[in-house]
Design an enzyme around this catalytic site. Sequence first.
Site, PDB file in Angstrom:
ATOM      1  N   ASN A 209      -9.004  -3.581  -5.143  1.00  0.00           N
ATOM      2  CA  ASN A 209      -9.347  -4.808  -4.422  1.00  0.00           C
ATOM      3  C   ASN A 209     -10.763  -4.700  -3.887  1.00  0.00           C
ATOM      4  O   ASN A 209     -11.431  -3.681  -4.087  1.00  0.00           O
ATOM      5  CB  ASN A 209      -8.323  -5.085  -3.303  1.00  0.00           C
ATOM      6  N   LYS A 288      -5.829   5.065 -23.284  1.00  0.00           N
ATOM      7  CA  LYS A 288      -6.286   3.685 -23.165  1.00  0.00           C
ATOM      8  C   LYS A 288      -5.399   2.767 -24.025  1.00  0.00           C
ATOM      9  O   LYS A 288      -5.178   3.051 -25.214  1.00  0.00           O
ATOM     10  CB  LYS A 288      -7.736   3.611 -23.650  1.00  0.00           C
ATOM     11  N   PRO A 306       4.585   2.814  -1.043  1.00  0.00           N
ATOM     12  CA  PRO A 306       5.065   3.032   0.334  1.00  0.00           C
ATOM     13  C   PRO A 306       4.158   2.310   1.323  1.00  0.00           C
ATOM     14  O   PRO A 306       2.952   2.204   1.098  1.00  0.00           O
ATOM     15  CB  PRO A 306       4.944   4.547   0.519  1.00  0.00           C
ATOM     16  N   PHE A 324      -4.425  -3.032  10.748  1.00  0.00           N
ATOM     17  CA  PHE A 324      -5.404  -4.073  10.450  1.00  0.00           C
ATOM     18  C   PHE A 324      -4.720  -5.076   9.534  1.00  0.00           C
ATOM     19  O   PHE A 324      -3.916  -4.685   8.691  1.00  0.00           O
ATOM     20  CB  PHE A 324      -6.625  -3.487   9.721  1.00  0.00           C
ATOM     21  N   LYS A 338       3.016  -9.862  11.537  1.00  0.00           N
ATOM     22  CA  LYS A 338       2.784  -8.572  10.868  1.00  0.00           C
ATOM     23  C   LYS A 338       2.856  -7.413  11.870  1.00  0.00           C
ATOM     24  O   LYS A 338       3.356  -6.343  11.571  1.00  0.00           O
ATOM     25  CB  LYS A 338       1.433  -8.601  10.153  1.00  0.00           C
TER      26      LYS A 338
HETATM   27  N1  CTP Z   1      -0.757  -0.857   5.045  1.00  0.00           N
HETATM   28  C1  CTP Z   1      -0.336   0.416   4.763  1.00  0.00           C
HETATM   29  N2  CTP Z   1       0.334   0.658   3.604  1.00  0.00           N
HETATM   30  C2  CTP Z   1       0.599  -0.335   2.731  1.00  0.00           C
HETATM   31  C3  CTP Z   1       0.176  -1.649   3.022  1.00  0.00           C
HETATM   32  C4  CTP Z   1      -0.510  -1.868   4.186  1.00  0.00           C
HETATM   33  O1  CTP Z   1      -0.595   1.334   5.555  1.00  0.00           O
HETATM   34  N3  CTP Z   1       1.252  -0.062   1.617  1.00  0.00           N
HETATM   35  C5  CTP Z   1      -1.444  -1.110   6.325  1.00  0.00           C
HETATM   36  C6  CTP Z   1      -2.879  -1.512   6.178  1.00  0.00           C
HETATM   37  O2  CTP Z   1      -3.749  -0.396   6.189  1.00  0.00           O
HETATM   38  C7  CTP Z   1      -3.065  -2.392   7.391  1.00  0.00           C
HETATM   39  C8  CTP Z   1      -1.710  -3.042   7.589  1.00  0.00           C
HETATM   40  O3  CTP Z   1      -0.794  -2.192   6.927  1.00  0.00           O
HETATM   41  O4  CTP Z   1      -3.313  -1.649   8.553  1.00  0.00           O
HETATM   42  C9  CTP Z   1      -1.593  -4.438   7.060  1.00  0.00           C
HETATM   43  O5  CTP Z   1      -2.011  -4.470   5.720  1.00  0.00           O
HETATM   44  P1  CTP Z   1      -1.783  -5.791   4.843  1.00  0.00           P
HETATM   45  O6  CTP Z   1      -2.240  -5.511   3.450  1.00  0.00           O
HETATM   46  O7  CTP Z   1      -2.380  -6.936   5.563  1.00  0.00           O
HETATM   47  O8  CTP Z   1      -0.216  -5.876   4.955  1.00  0.00           O
HETATM   48  P2  CTP Z   1       0.915  -5.987   3.924  1.00  0.00           P
HETATM   49  O9  CTP Z   1       2.092  -5.269   4.484  1.00  0.00           O
HETATM   50  O10 CTP Z   1       0.473  -5.568   2.577  1.00  0.00           O
HETATM   51  O11 CTP Z   1       1.243  -7.529   3.977  1.00  0.00           O
HETATM   52  P3  CTP Z   1       0.934  -8.726   2.975  1.00  0.00           P
HETATM   53  O12 CTP Z   1       2.257  -9.200   2.576  1.00  0.00           O
HETATM   54  O13 CTP Z   1       0.172  -9.719   3.803  1.00  0.00           O
HETATM   55  O14 CTP Z   1       0.128  -8.165   1.838  1.00  0.00           O
END
Ligand code: CTP
Length: 403
Positions: A209, A288, A306, A324, A338
């Site tokens: 990303n 590949k 996870p 975050f 969240k």
């Molecule tokens: N995070 C994490 N592990 C993951 C996904 C997210 O530790 N597998 C943490 C990120 O580092 C951040 C927080 O969770 O601190 C929120 O991340 P975000 O991508 O906004 O949350 P998601 O749970 O992936 O929610 P969404 O459905 O909006 O993607």
Amino acid sequence: MELAGKHLVLGLTGGIACYKIAELTRLLTKAGATVQIVMTEAATQFITPVTMQALSGRPVYTSQWDARMPNNMPHIDLSREADAIVIVPASTDFLAKLAQGRCDDLLSTLCIARDCPLLVVPAMNRQMWQNPATQRNVAQLRADGVEVLGPDSGSQACGEVGDGRMIEPEAAFEAICAFFQPKFLCGQRVLITAGPTFEPLDSVRGITNRSSGKMGFALALAAAQAGADVHLVTGPVALDTPWGVYREDVQTAQQMHDAVMAATPDADIFIAVAAVADWRVDHVAEHKIKKTGDGSLPTFSFVENPDILATVAKLPNPPFCVGFAAESGDLDVYGAEKRERKGVPLLIGNLGPLAFGRDDNEVMLFEASGTTPLPRAGKLDLARTLIAEIAKRAPKTGGALLS
Ligand code: CTP
């Protein structure tokens, strides 16, 4: 600018590392500091006062008997204007003089007459550094409240290898910047994730990303400058390791998870800034993947990664967890939801796609008691504000769950 409004006296003493002070002076002035150069006579053998005057933009002082000061007291006036005196490079002899409180030239007299902090950046041959007399003097200076920056280890101008080399100008610059920051997190151990993760599809392709890692790296630097012991676990980014930070590089969400779980027992605070991929393919092709030529497209099946933050927050004795959230809209609603879902006391929300790669950011704090917006700021300023906010809320020994 990092050092805007700061006035520094840089005291150069005799040593080959004097050549590094040209670069240090440039870094300090570029960061907004005014720099007053004072040199011992020995230092002028290694770099000229003309060079240092040109780089600092101010006349250089070398003698106690310099009559340019209206009251003829440069040893008093030069230190009264200063926010700090930095002796760089600090020679063996000058450290001895400082430790004993001797003052037989302008720079040593200036140091003993000072009413501001004193920092020393030693630079000398390894035997001179290891000599018990030098070690005694350095210990005495530390006991007297003098900040000792370095020295480094490595190859020396004399051809020998060992401790005693001056830290590089960039490191000295960062250490001086850190010196001026309030120590909100003194003695705290902070674990931070940053950047994107990279989930391979085959041996050359993958899913990632647009997270640049800048916010996580800025927080790591701000935490280190605030006195914390910082462990940064980062996905693939094009950023230099921040000053004073221990960095661990990973690629995938699973690797990030494993690195974080191994480091969590030693963390008082966990700040999850990484934009972790939610899914990975359940089978990564070893080679590949080739086009078939008949127009058929490859298909992938995904499994969920996870949730690192939620996993840490659910531990029996978790560190103080900060999340975050990067949302593309409805931050108010998604941020609050969240925070509860992740089980963390504090979540920092921003409009992610707008923030990715930018040097400034605008965030909102979500906690059980409500929501606080913070004004838009550069990522380092914002990081410092966030570190101060986190320090206010984190218990000294960690252990807080959803409040
Ligand atoms: N995070 C994490 N592990 C993951 C996904 C997210 O530790 N597998 C943490 C990120 O580092 C951040 C927080 O969770 O601190 C929120 O991340 P975000 O991508 O906004 O949350 P998601 O749970 O992936 O929610 P969404 O459905 O909006 O993607």
